[in-house]
Write a protein that holds these residues in place. Structure first.
Motif, short mmCIF file in Angstrom:
data_model
loop_
_atom_site.label_atom_id
_atom_site.label_comp_id
_atom_site.label_asym_id
_atom_site.label_seq_id
_atom_site.Cartn_x
_atom_site.Cartn_y
_atom_site.Cartn_z
N VAL A 298 0.84 -1.20 0.00
CA VAL A 298 0.00 0.00 0.00
C VAL A 298 0.88 1.25 0.00
O VAL A 298 0.62 2.21 -0.73
CB VAL A 298 -0.96 0.00 1.22
CG1 VAL A 298 -1.67 1.33 1.35
CG2 VAL A 298 -1.95 -1.14 1.12
N GLY A 299 1.94 1.23 0.78
CA GLY A 299 2.85 2.38 0.82
C GLY A 299 3.54 2.62 -0.51
O GLY A 299 3.67 3.76 -0.96
N ARG A 300 3.95 1.54 -1.16
CA ARG A 300 4.62 1.70 -2.46
C ARG A 300 3.66 2.23 -3.52
O ARG A 300 4.00 3.11 -4.31
CB ARG A 300 5.22 0.38 -2.92
CG ARG A 300 6.52 0.05 -2.20
CD ARG A 300 7.09 -1.19 -2.74
NE ARG A 300 6.28 -2.30 -2.21
CZ ARG A 300 6.70 -3.55 -2.13
NH1 ARG A 300 7.87 -3.88 -2.57
NH2 ARG A 300 5.91 -4.47 -1.64
N VAL A 301 2.45 1.70 -3.53
CA VAL A 301 1.46 2.15 -4.52
C VAL A 301 1.11 3.62 -4.27
O VAL A 301 1.02 4.42 -5.22
CB VAL A 301 0.20 1.26 -4.47
CG1 VAL A 301 -0.94 1.88 -5.27
CG2 VAL A 301 0.52 -0.13 -4.97
N THR A 302 0.94 3.98 -3.00
CA THR A 302 0.65 5.38 -2.67
C THR A 302 1.80 6.28 -3.10
O THR A 302 1.57 7.36 -3.66
CB THR A 302 0.41 5.52 -1.16
OG1 THR A 302 -0.64 4.63 -0.77
CG2 THR A 302 0.04 6.93 -0.80
N LEU A 303 3.03 5.85 -2.89
CA LEU A 303 4.19 6.65 -3.30
C LEU A 303 4.22 6.83 -4.81
O LEU A 303 4.47 7.94 -5.31
CB LEU A 303 5.48 5.98 -2.82
CG LEU A 303 6.77 6.68 -3.17
CD1 LEU A 303 6.84 8.04 -2.50
CD2 LEU A 303 7.96 5.84 -2.78
N VAL A 304 3.93 5.78 -5.56
CA VAL A 304 3.93 5.88 -7.02
C VAL A 304 2.83 6.83 -7.48
O VAL A 304 3.05 7.66 -8.37
CB VAL A 304 3.76 4.48 -7.66
CG1 VAL A 304 3.45 4.58 -9.13
CG2 VAL A 304 5.00 3.65 -7.43
N ILE A 305 1.67 6.76 -6.87
CA ILE A 305 0.56 7.65 -7.25
C ILE A 305 0.91 9.11 -6.95
O ILE A 305 0.69 10.00 -7.79
CB ILE A 305 -0.74 7.23 -6.54
CG1 ILE A 305 -1.24 5.91 -7.11
CG2 ILE A 305 -1.81 8.30 -6.68
CD1 ILE A 305 -2.40 5.31 -6.35
N LEU B 49 3.95 10.43 -6.71
CA LEU B 49 4.98 10.86 -7.66
C LEU B 49 4.38 11.15 -9.03
O LEU B 49 4.77 12.13 -9.68
CB LEU B 49 6.08 9.81 -7.77
CG LEU B 49 7.00 9.69 -6.57
CD1 LEU B 49 7.97 8.53 -6.76
CD2 LEU B 49 7.76 10.98 -6.33
N PHE B 50 3.44 10.32 -9.46
CA PHE B 50 2.78 10.57 -10.74
C PHE B 50 2.02 11.89 -10.72
O PHE B 50 2.08 12.66 -11.69
CB PHE B 50 1.84 9.42 -11.08
CG PHE B 50 1.06 9.63 -12.34
CD1 PHE B 50 1.67 9.50 -13.57
CD2 PHE B 50 -0.27 10.01 -12.29
CE1 PHE B 50 0.96 9.72 -14.74
CE2 PHE B 50 -0.99 10.23 -13.45
CZ PHE B 50 -0.37 10.08 -14.68
N LEU B 51 1.31 12.17 -9.64
CA LEU B 51 0.56 13.41 -9.55
C LEU B 51 1.49 14.63 -9.53
O LEU B 51 1.18 15.66 -10.13
CB LEU B 51 -0.33 13.41 -8.30
CG LEU B 51 -1.50 12.42 -8.35
CD1 LEU B 51 -2.23 12.41 -7.01
CD2 LEU B 51 -2.45 12.77 -9.47
N VAL B 52 2.62 14.50 -8.86
CA VAL B 52 3.59 15.61 -8.83
C VAL B 52 4.13 15.86 -10.23
O VAL B 52 4.22 17.00 -10.69
CB VAL B 52 4.73 15.32 -7.83
CG1 VAL B 52 5.87 16.29 -8.01
CG2 VAL B 52 4.20 15.37 -6.41
N LEU B 53 4.50 14.78 -10.93
CA LEU B 53 4.99 14.95 -12.30
C LEU B 53 3.91 15.50 -13.22
O LEU B 53 4.19 16.33 -14.08
CB LEU B 53 5.51 13.61 -12.84
CG LEU B 53 6.81 13.12 -12.21
CD1 LEU B 53 7.15 11.74 -12.75
CD2 LEU B 53 7.94 14.08 -12.45
#
Length: 117
Positions: free
Chosen positions: A33-40, A42-46
């Motif tokens: 869950v933490g990894r998926v949240t981090l990827v989401i 990062l995607f939103l920031v980009l």
């Protein structure tokens, strides 16, 4: 280790904790869950940088066309400055008047036909 600690029933390693109060094991894998949240995140920031990046590119492209326009305006400015310098002479007004067909006092205007083409 002494024989006293062994005979008293002490253990050197703690035993793993057992589930208290009869709760079943959690089926949520918090590391995933933490990894998926981090990827989401990062995607939103980009994704938030895409709009300003496109606007920056458009501004850069527009600045190049404005530089070309500026070069043309500088040429026109140089030509106008040369014209101002030529009109600053003392006989500039007289030359401009003669081009319009005016004559000074005491002069007679003459028109000669047939000299040109």
């Amino acid at each position: 280790m002494t024989t006293r600690t062994q005979s008293a029933g002490y253990r050197l390693r703690p035993t793993p904790r057992s589930r208290s109060r009869g709760r079943p094991a959690s089926r949520v894998h918090w590391d995933k869950v933490g990894r998926v949240t981090l990827v989401i995140v990062l995607f939103l920031v980009l994704a938030s940088y895409v709009g300003p990046g496109l606007k920056f590119f458009d501004a850069w492209r527009d600045s190049r066309s404005e530089h070309a326009s500026l070069a043309q305006l500088r040429e026109v400015n140089a030509q106008l400055k040369q014209r101002i310098a030529s009109l600053d002479g003392s006989d500039a007004a007289e030359r401009a008047a003669r081009k319009q067909g005016l004559v000074m006092l005491g002069e007679r205007p003459y028109t000669i036909h047939g000299l040109g083409h």
